[in-house]
Design an enzyme around this catalytic site. Sequence first.
Site, PDB file in Angstrom:
ATOM      1  N   GLY A 189     -51.657 -32.649 -95.068  1.00 21.11           N
ATOM      2  CA  GLY A 189     -52.466 -33.392 -94.597  1.00 21.11           C
ATOM      3  C   GLY A 189     -53.375 -32.771 -93.167  1.00 21.11           C
ATOM      4  N   ASN A 245     -48.233 -34.396 -83.872  1.00 19.11           N
ATOM      5  CA  ASN A 245     -49.223 -35.447 -85.750  1.00 19.11           C
ATOM      6  C   ASN A 245     -48.004 -35.798 -86.354  1.00 19.11           C
ATOM      7  OD1 ASN A 245     -50.833 -34.818 -87.960  1.00 19.11           O
ATOM      8  ND2 ASN A 245     -49.315 -34.434 -89.022  1.00 19.11           N
ATOM      9  N   TYR A 265     -49.016 -50.585 -85.439  1.00 17.79           N
ATOM     10  CA  TYR A 265     -49.608 -49.148 -85.671  1.00 17.79           C
ATOM     11  C   TYR A 265     -50.449 -48.801 -84.537  1.00 17.79           C
ATOM     12  CZ  TYR A 265     -52.694 -44.807 -87.750  1.00 17.79           C
ATOM     13  OH  TYR A 265     -53.316 -43.824 -87.517  1.00 17.79           O
TER      14      TYR A 265
END
Length: 257
Positions: free
Chosen positions: A21, A90, A155
């Site tokens: 990704g 990331n 999250y």
Amino acid sequence: MEEIIMEHAGKHALVTGGGTGIGAGIAIALAEAGAEVTITGRRTEKLAEVAAKSPRLHALEMDVANEASVRDGIAEAAKTRGPIQICVANAGIAEGKPFAKTTLADWQRTMTTNLDGVFLTFQAAMATLGPDDPARMIVISSIAGVRGLKGGPAYTASKHAVIGLIRGLSEEYMKTSITFNAICPGYVDTDIVRNQIPGLMKRFDTDEAGAIAAIAKGNRNQRLLEVDETTSAAMWLCSDGARSINAQTVQISGGQV
């Protein structure tokens, strides 16, 4: 023949979660710009697939949720390829669950990867720098870092927290040549988003196209973002022209949040 200028030649970059990704896209772009790029992750086969795309891409199995793995791995990478002047944190997980059903274990798992992992990665990477070395520290946050995400309180909190981290670090290192910034993408067409499709198809009794459309509604332009849109933002933040961009959240969502 026109000479190709590689802005990051001679630099060592590190990208966590570099096997898929967004991380893979940024890592490949940095290698194309001349950097020696260490890509880290837990799945060696995915890292190997990306590393095969350029001799300047170097796979390193590393788990950002494990302190020893991060500190030892980054120290070894720096010993081999030099100080880390570009660090892209990331790696992360996205697990949605209503607040009432979120257990402490759920909460801690998300924070350990999404927040503690960034803290460890930045600290270990910065330990490789000399006193006057310039560096770019970038975290991949999320649109959930600047607004609430229904059904994902852990999250959301973790992505808000990493923005607080880069703001605090930017103040602490204001008089140095190190910058700290966050990229906040909306829904990007990656595996982590595509993995939601089967559940949405069942939930809304729809086909794949309908499930994708449901996800895309989370972006203001109502389409999934492409990986290269996030890659371009990261490359700009790494460029010399962005040397005074510090403590910022670059929001990529197809419109105002």
